[in-house]
Design a protein around this motif. Structure first.
Motif, PDB file in Angstrom:
ATOM      1  N   ILE A 461     -40.490  -5.763 -11.006  1.00 30.02           N
ATOM      2  CA  ILE A 461     -40.530  -4.878 -12.153  1.00 30.02           C
ATOM      3  C   ILE A 461     -40.176  -5.691 -13.396  1.00 30.02           C
ATOM      4  O   ILE A 461     -39.259  -6.519 -13.376  1.00 30.02           O
ATOM      5  CB  ILE A 461     -39.527  -3.714 -11.987  1.00 30.02           C
ATOM      6  CG1 ILE A 461     -39.782  -2.976 -10.667  1.00 30.02           C
ATOM      7  CG2 ILE A 461     -39.612  -2.767 -13.172  1.00 30.02           C
ATOM      8  CD1 ILE A 461     -41.142  -2.347 -10.565  1.00 30.02           C
ATOM      9  N   TYR A 462     -40.913  -5.456 -14.484  1.00 25.93           N
ATOM     10  CA  TYR A 462     -40.694  -6.161 -15.738  1.00 25.93           C
ATOM     11  C   TYR A 462     -40.238  -5.159 -16.794  1.00 25.93           C
ATOM     12  O   TYR A 462     -40.901  -4.143 -17.023  1.00 25.93           O
ATOM     13  CB  TYR A 462     -41.972  -6.860 -16.192  1.00 25.93           C
ATOM     14  CG  TYR A 462     -42.481  -7.857 -15.177  1.00 25.93           C
ATOM     15  CD1 TYR A 462     -42.120  -9.196 -15.246  1.00 25.93           C
ATOM     16  CD2 TYR A 462     -43.295  -7.442 -14.123  1.00 25.93           C
ATOM     17  CE1 TYR A 462     -42.570 -10.098 -14.310  1.00 25.93           C
ATOM     18  CE2 TYR A 462     -43.743  -8.348 -13.173  1.00 25.93           C
ATOM     19  CZ  TYR A 462     -43.377  -9.683 -13.278  1.00 25.93           C
ATOM     20  OH  TYR A 462     -43.816 -10.582 -12.323  1.00 25.93           O
ATOM     21  N   LYS A 478     -29.670   3.211  -8.030  1.00 22.66           N
ATOM     22  CA  LYS A 478     -28.281   2.966  -7.661  1.00 22.66           C
ATOM     23  C   LYS A 478     -28.083   1.585  -7.061  1.00 22.66           C
ATOM     24  O   LYS A 478     -26.950   1.143  -6.866  1.00 22.66           O
ATOM     25  CB  LYS A 478     -27.801   4.033  -6.672  1.00 22.66           C
ATOM     26  CG  LYS A 478     -27.763   5.439  -7.251  1.00 22.66           C
ATOM     27  CD  LYS A 478     -27.223   6.446  -6.248  1.00 22.66           C
ATOM     28  CE  LYS A 478     -27.149   7.841  -6.864  1.00 22.66           C
ATOM     29  NZ  LYS A 478     -26.618   8.851  -5.915  1.00 22.66           N
ATOM     30  N   LYS A 479     -29.190   0.920  -6.751  1.00 21.79           N
ATOM     31  CA  LYS A 479     -29.101  -0.401  -6.147  1.00 21.79           C
ATOM     32  C   LYS A 479     -30.368  -1.178  -6.489  1.00 21.79           C
ATOM     33  O   LYS A 479     -31.466  -0.741  -6.178  1.00 21.79           O
ATOM     34  CB  LYS A 479     -28.950  -0.286  -4.636  1.00 21.79           C
ATOM     35  CG  LYS A 479     -28.628  -1.596  -3.932  1.00 21.79           C
ATOM     36  CD  LYS A 479     -28.396  -1.352  -2.442  1.00 21.79           C
ATOM     37  CE  LYS A 479     -27.928  -2.619  -1.747  1.00 21.79           C
ATOM     38  NZ  LYS A 479     -27.761  -2.392  -0.284  1.00 21.79           N
ATOM     39  N   PHE A 480     -30.212  -2.281  -7.173  1.00 18.49           N
ATOM     40  CA  PHE A 480     -31.373  -3.082  -7.548  1.00 18.49           C
ATOM     41  C   PHE A 480     -30.942  -4.544  -7.655  1.00 18.49           C
ATOM     42  O   PHE A 480     -29.753  -4.869  -7.660  1.00 18.49           O
ATOM     43  CB  PHE A 480     -31.970  -2.600  -8.875  1.00 18.49           C
ATOM     44  CG  PHE A 480     -31.009  -2.608 -10.039  1.00 18.49           C
ATOM     45  CD1 PHE A 480     -30.863  -3.733 -10.844  1.00 18.49           C
ATOM     46  CD2 PHE A 480     -30.251  -1.475 -10.344  1.00 18.49           C
ATOM     47  CE1 PHE A 480     -29.990  -3.742 -11.911  1.00 18.49           C
ATOM     48  CE2 PHE A 480     -29.369  -1.475 -11.414  1.00 18.49           C
ATOM     49  CZ  PHE A 480     -29.236  -2.619 -12.197  1.00 18.49           C
ATOM     50  N   SER A 481     -31.924  -5.429  -7.724  1.00 16.74           N
ATOM     51  CA  SER A 481     -31.623  -6.848  -7.876  1.00 16.74           C
ATOM     52  C   SER A 481     -32.223  -7.363  -9.171  1.00 16.74           C
ATOM     53  O   SER A 481     -33.208  -6.832  -9.689  1.00 16.74           O
ATOM     54  CB  SER A 481     -32.163  -7.655  -6.696  1.00 16.74           C
ATOM     55  OG  SER A 481     -33.569  -7.683  -6.723  1.00 16.74           O
ATOM     56  N   VAL A 482     -31.605  -8.426  -9.685  1.00 13.44           N
ATOM     57  CA  VAL A 482     -32.047  -9.082 -10.910  1.00 13.44           C
ATOM     58  C   VAL A 482     -32.312 -10.547 -10.598  1.00 13.44           C
ATOM     59  O   VAL A 482     -31.422 -11.251 -10.118  1.00 13.44           O
ATOM     60  CB  VAL A 482     -30.990  -8.985 -12.026  1.00 13.44           C
ATOM     61  CG1 VAL A 482     -31.534  -9.568 -13.325  1.00 13.44           C
ATOM     62  CG2 VAL A 482     -30.516  -7.559 -12.216  1.00 13.44           C
ATOM     63  N   LEU A 802     -36.111 -12.227 -16.901  1.00 17.85           N
ATOM     64  CA  LEU A 802     -35.503 -11.304 -15.937  1.00 17.85           C
ATOM     65  C   LEU A 802     -36.593 -10.482 -15.262  1.00 17.85           C
ATOM     66  O   LEU A 802     -37.451  -9.904 -15.934  1.00 17.85           O
ATOM     67  CB  LEU A 802     -34.524 -10.365 -16.637  1.00 17.85           C
ATOM     68  CG  LEU A 802     -33.400 -10.990 -17.466  1.00 17.85           C
ATOM     69  CD1 LEU A 802     -32.471  -9.901 -17.994  1.00 17.85           C
ATOM     70  CD2 LEU A 802     -32.614 -11.998 -16.654  1.00 17.85           C
ATOM     71  N   THR A 803     -36.565 -10.445 -13.944  1.00 16.56           N
ATOM     72  CA  THR A 803     -37.413  -9.529 -13.181  1.00 16.56           C
ATOM     73  C   THR A 803     -36.520  -8.731 -12.240  1.00 16.56           C
ATOM     74  O   THR A 803     -35.429  -9.175 -11.867  1.00 16.56           O
ATOM     75  CB  THR A 803     -38.496 -10.280 -12.383  1.00 16.56           C
ATOM     76  OG1 THR A 803     -37.861 -11.183 -11.462  1.00 16.56           O
ATOM     77  CG2 THR A 803     -39.416 -11.049 -13.303  1.00 16.56           C
ATOM     78  N   PHE A 804     -37.004  -7.558 -11.855  1.00 18.57           N
ATOM     79  CA  PHE A 804     -36.163  -6.631 -11.105  1.00 18.57           C
ATOM     80  C   PHE A 804     -36.894  -6.144  -9.858  1.00 18.57           C
ATOM     81  O   PHE A 804     -38.125  -6.031  -9.848  1.00 18.57           O
ATOM     82  CB  PHE A 804     -35.800  -5.422 -11.978  1.00 18.57           C
ATOM     83  CG  PHE A 804     -35.095  -5.789 -13.256  1.00 18.57           C
ATOM     84  CD1 PHE A 804     -33.717  -5.833 -13.320  1.00 18.57           C
ATOM     85  CD2 PHE A 804     -35.824  -6.104 -14.402  1.00 18.57           C
ATOM     86  CE1 PHE A 804     -33.068  -6.166 -14.504  1.00 18.57           C
ATOM     87  CE2 PHE A 804     -35.196  -6.448 -15.578  1.00 18.57           C
ATOM     88  CZ  PHE A 804     -33.808  -6.484 -15.631  1.00 18.57           C
ATOM     89  N   THR A 805     -36.123  -5.845  -8.822  1.00 23.10           N
ATOM     90  CA  THR A 805     -36.644  -5.143  -7.646  1.00 23.10           C
ATOM     91  C   THR A 805     -35.696  -4.008  -7.308  1.00 23.10           C
ATOM     92  O   THR A 805     -34.487  -4.116  -7.510  1.00 23.10           O
ATOM     93  CB  THR A 805     -36.782  -6.081  -6.431  1.00 23.10           C
ATOM     94  OG1 THR A 805     -35.507  -6.668  -6.140  1.00 23.10           O
ATOM     95  CG2 THR A 805     -37.796  -7.177  -6.695  1.00 23.10           C
ATOM     96  N   ASP A 806     -36.267  -2.927  -6.815  1.00 22.76           N
ATOM     97  CA  ASP A 806     -35.482  -1.749  -6.474  1.00 22.76           C
ATOM     98  C   ASP A 806     -35.023  -1.861  -5.025  1.00 22.76           C
ATOM     99  O   ASP A 806     -35.845  -1.980  -4.116  1.00 22.76           O
ATOM    100  CB  ASP A 806     -36.332  -0.494  -6.658  1.00 22.76           C
ATOM    101  CG  ASP A 806     -35.495   0.778  -6.590  1.00 22.76           C
ATOM    102  OD1 ASP A 806     -34.378   0.732  -6.019  1.00 22.76           O
ATOM    103  OD2 ASP A 806     -35.947   1.813  -7.101  1.00 22.76           O
TER     104      ASP A 806
END
Length: 946
Positions: A461-462, A478-482, A802-806
């Motif tokens: 995710i961007y 409630k929980k994700f990674s960066v 920065l990129t994100f994952t749920d």
């Protein structure tokens, strides 16, 4: 010393020979030789978009169609082998070339081989020089020159840089052109006072020494100032857009005018020769988007040459010929004269007493910031990660990636009516759309690369609106990674601010181990809530420091623990054109305040403070449309000033130019310093120009300079440096102070061609554009200040991605893998590079080739420690690439370095000599010389853990 180092893998070049001398028409040593240069100036967007200009669309705005110009010129060149033409903008020529038949392509190649069609400059566009960053300029030049090299070979290689329209000229541009192998540089615009003095002293042609660190003549560039800007002499324009009468040469007709034409031409030629140094003068025969009907031009030029030269039989010693800038430059070189030496730049530019073109240093600040972000995204994603991730980056789990879309969009954005902010609004929108489209293509490359390097196939995710605290994933999950990717070749510590709705969070690495960092939650400021409007709903920001390895990434897991619901800014009133001195208003180009004393928006501010173990900040509101946050992170080297300005009020029927001013006790003696295109630093002095006696007529606008990445003031004890997040204008109007212009909104056109006021609105902000930005302030002792501000400027230009994952979407994401699964930390380098060395570019060249640019980033005088030579072992540089061999290239990667031969020019003062050096096969010394290499390499299938 300044140094660029380039590494290129497995690319083939033709020998760097040239037939320029053979293609030039003969001149006459005992006569005045008038070099006629047929040309067109084709803006890559200005009043119309790039597409509209190419196709000839929207002629109700401006009649211009580039495809027809090229069609017509080629046709006319074939009709007379004496004719010549030059072309500049590769972005347009590339489009036209792809649409031609193979037979037409062969015809054009023949014209190029014979020197009848000559490419000058050769970049994708003719870049702006005030508001561009050197890394993006090098990229766009490389793109254009690579196409010409691969299409036409050595005969298509430009030998002359040609910047006839930019509004002032930067020293760093001249340095880059010299390092790219150009023999000379021609431009048309310089300050009217400067030109007047140079005409008297016959110094309109000079030698520009464009670096105080590189050994002469490495950054020496012969520079010529064209006599009529880039237009033809008055009365000699024969385009369909011109009104000048054609040459009527039938003596039986009543309106026969050959004698009049010849006499007027000889008068003009004589006057021009009186202010130049040799018996050769140049005349630009063309202008904006001319030669759509090339027959009009060439038919009259043929006659002009014939009838003027016929006067030689009557003793007139004038010889007129079709020519090119390269042929003209060759004759100047043959003259074997000495030339005046220049070591500063050509800023600021004024074309009259009250008409300083310093407003565009800041015009369209949102677009300027978006261009800078896009440059970072291009270097980080389409370039670095494509190389480090290997072939799967281009076609992997998330689809087929594309770097060319972003490269072309960024190249177009460097145009002197693009990032400069001097285009019409619909054209600015088109530039932004192209950058956005390029970023969409790049995201596929990023996802594929990070998947390959990390072993995780989780959807990335961007969040592109973190500056206004908007990211749907972090606001709701409630929980994700960066994942934090660092594009610099040294480790960085970076503050992360994420919009959230909880009140307590834990941060750990990808394997669930708590990381050694401090975490805090702060409320979203009122100013941020007002700017983002209904885009986001987070009430808090999660703030923590991350650490990322060089040319690599670190991954952090974020889990919800507890749920729950400096200097003042000032403004100038812009001139409406109504005062006793001049009727010139402020506009997209021109900066002209009504008064030399700024109006203080507010003497007081509404203030709130936030303080915790991670960050201390003071939030200030000066007016409903001006606020700022003064912020200091734990262990930070600099104070951050986040400013938010807009919508600028215009109820009083006055435009506004908003500045922030930093007042100090530093004893500056009216001297301050600015960078040149983000590279070297130049000294500035109030109301002073190094090469002529300035008669100052605008005490504010006449003391503004472009600031691309940093500016500073200093005395023997302290140095205050301001690092900007985009190109902006600024100056030191008072001793001990430094001011930066942040935003402009104007109600009048400044009559420089754009035809509309700089009054930006948008669908989201119909009442006026709101702009947010950051400045970094550092206070250091002068001897060590560069050791701080150079890295700060790097981090501002190339920020971590920065990129994100749920964590709730996929049980196999980074948050849930086994100990032997996910690579939560990776570096593309075996070791960090020394502080003096900057990795400028790492990009895929072709299937088996990689282009690497390294540079020694400190000037020779800047740092006792970091201005020293540095040794690097290229063989042990990368973790995913094994270097097998290398060969040397020039800065723009279109010539072998040992075959790059430039004209030698003699300065009237100073020295000029070549520099010898030795290079071990796998070791380089960046301060010795700019070096470029072709490297053979083998890709390692399994990246080395950092």
């Amino acid at each position: 010393n300044d140094l660029f180092l380039f590494i290129l893998l497995n690319i083939v070049f033709l020998p760097a020979t040239s037939a320029i001398g053979e293609s030039c028409h003969a001149t006459k040593p005992n006569m005045l030789n008038v070099h006629l240069v047929p040309h067109t100036h084709d803006d890559v967007g200005w009043l119309k978009t790039v597409d509209q200009y190419y196709y000839g669309d929207r002629n109700d705005i401006q009649h211009a169609g580039v495809q027809y110009i090229l069609d017509s010129v080629v046709d006319q060149l074939l009709k007379n082998p004496d004719r010549r033409f030059i072309y500049v903008e590769t972005a347009f020529f590339y489009r036209w070339w792809k649409q031609q038949s193979s037979s037409m392509q062969q015809t054009v190649k023949q014209l190029v081989n014979e020197g009848r069609l000559e490419f000058v400059n050769g970049g994708w566009c003719m870049s702006d020089e005030a508001t561009t960053h050197y890394s993006a300029v090098i990229d766009q030049m490389t793109m254009g020159l690579r196409f010409l090299n691969e299409t036409f070979g050595p005969c298509g290689r430009p030998r002359v840089a040609w910047h006839i329209d930019p509004f002032g000229h930067a020293r760093e541009h001249a340095s880059m052109f010299a390092q790219m192998g150009y023999d000379g540089f021609f431009f048309g615009r310089l300050d009217y006072q400067d030109r007047a003095r140079r005409m008297i002293d016959k110094e309109q042609e000079l030698l520009w020494r464009a670096s105080d660190s590189l050994t002469p003549p490495m950054a020496d560039l012969f520079t010529g100032i064209l006599p009529n800007g880039y237009n033809p002499p008055q009365g000699f324009c024969w385009d369909q857009s011109c009104d000048d009468p054609p040459i009527r040469d039938d003596p039986d007709l009543e309106d026969y005018n050959v004698d009049d034409v010849v006499n007027r031409f000889l008068t003009i030629a004589s006057a021009q020769a009186a202010v130049y140094k040799t018996n050769h003068i140049i005349m630009t025969m063309g202008s904006d988007f001319q030669y759509e009907n090339a027959n009009l031009w060439y038919k009259n030029l043929d006659k002009l040459i014939h009838y003027v030269n016929a006067q030689q039989a009557n003793g007139i010693k004038v010889n007129v010929l079709y020519s090119t800038p390269s042929c003209y430059l060759q004759e100047l070189h043959r003259a074997n004269l000495t030339w005046s030496l220049k070591t500063d730049d050509f800023f600021p530019y004024a074309d009259d007493a009250h008409d300083f073109w310093t407003g565009y240093f800041t015009s369209r600040p949102a677009l300027k910031r978006y261009e800078r972000i896009s440059n970072s995204n291009l270097q980080v994603t389409c370039n670095q990660l494509e190389v480090l991730g290997g072939p799967v980056s281009r076609n992997g789990h998330f689809g087929e990636g594309d770097s060319q879309t972003m490269m072309k969009a960024m190249a177009v954005a460097q145009h002197h009516d693009a990032v400069s902010g001097t285009e019409k609004q619909h054209v600015a929108n088109d530039y932004a759309r192209r950058l956005a489209n390029g970023w969409q293509h790049c995201q596929v490359v990023v996802s594929n690369s990070l998947a390959a390097l990390s072993g995780s196939s989780a959807q990335r995710i961007y969040c592109d609106n973190l500056n206004i605290s908007v990211c749907p994933l972090t606001e709701s999950s409630k929980k994700f990674s960066v994942n934090v990717y660092n594009p610099l070749a040294r480790p960085v510590t970076w503050p992360v601010r994420l919009p959230v709705n909880g009140t307590a969070y834990t941060v750990s690495d990808a394997k669930g181990k708590a990381v050694d960092c401090q975490v805090s939650v702060v409320p979203v400021s009122r100013a941020t809530q007002e700017v983002r409007r209904n885009w986001g709903f987070a009430v808090n920001e999660l703030v923590f420091q991350v650490q990322a390895p060089p040319l690599g990434y670190s991954t952090y897991s974020v889990s919800l623990v507890k749920d729950g619901p400096p200097p003042t800014s000032t403004k100038y009133n812009a001139s409406d054109g109504n005062n006793s001195q001049s009727d010139q208003p402020s506009g997209a180009y021109i900066f002209r305040p009504n008064s030399s004393t700024p109006f203080i928006i507010s003497q007081t501010a509404k203030t709130e403070t936030v303080q915790n173990s991670v960050v201390q900040e003071v939030r200030q509101w000066f007016a409903p449309w001006v606020s700022q946050v003064v912020r200091l992170y734990a262990d930070s080297r600099a104070l951050e000033l986040e400013w938010t300005v807009g919508p600028l009020p215009i109820d009083d029927s006055l435009g506004k130019e908003v500045i922030t001013r930093l007042d100090t006790s530093i004893k500056t003696s009216e001297i301050f310093y600015t960078d040149s295109n983000g590279r070297e630093v130049l000294q500035r002095k109030k109301d002073f120009r190094p090469t002529w006696h300035l008669k100052q007529s605008e005490p504010i606008a006449g003391n503004y300079y472009p600031i691309n990445s940093r500016a500073f003031i200093k005395d023997d004890v302290d140095q205050l440096t301001v690092v900007t997040d985009r190109s902006q204008g600024g100056g030191s109007i008072h001793n001990g102070s430094l001011e930066i212009m942040l935003h402009r909104r104007l109600l009048y056109d400044d009559v420089r061609g754009v035809g509309e006021p700089l009054n930006e609105t948008s669908n989201i902000f119909p009442e006026g554009l709101v702009v947010r930005g950051r400045l970094l302030l550092s206070l250091d002792p002068p001897p060590t200040a560069a050791d701080t501000h150079r890295p700060l400027a790097q981090e501002m230009v190339l920020q971590p991605l920065l990129t994100f994952t749920d964590g709730n979407l996929n049980p196999h994401t980074q948050l849930e893998v086994s100990e032997e699964g996910e690579n939560d930390r990776f570096s593309g380098l075996q070791a960090a590079l020394p502080p003096a060395v900057h990795l400028l570019t790492l990009t895929q060249w072709d299937k088996d080739s990689v282009l690497l640019r390294l540079e020694h980033q400190f000037q020779s005088w800047e740092s006792k420690v970091n201005s020293q030579p540095v040794t690097i072992n290229l063989q042990k540089l990368f973790s995913t690439l094994e270097v097998l061999g290398m060969s040397e290239l020039n800065l723009s990667a279109n010539q072998w370095k040992d075959e790059m031969i430039r004209f030698d020019w003699k300065p009237q003062t100073g020295t000029g000599h070549t520099h010898t050096y030795s290079v071990n096969l796998m070791t380089i010394w960046p301060t010795v010389l700019q070096i470029t290499f072709i490297l053979d390499y083998m890709y390692k299938l399994f990246p080395t853990d950092f």
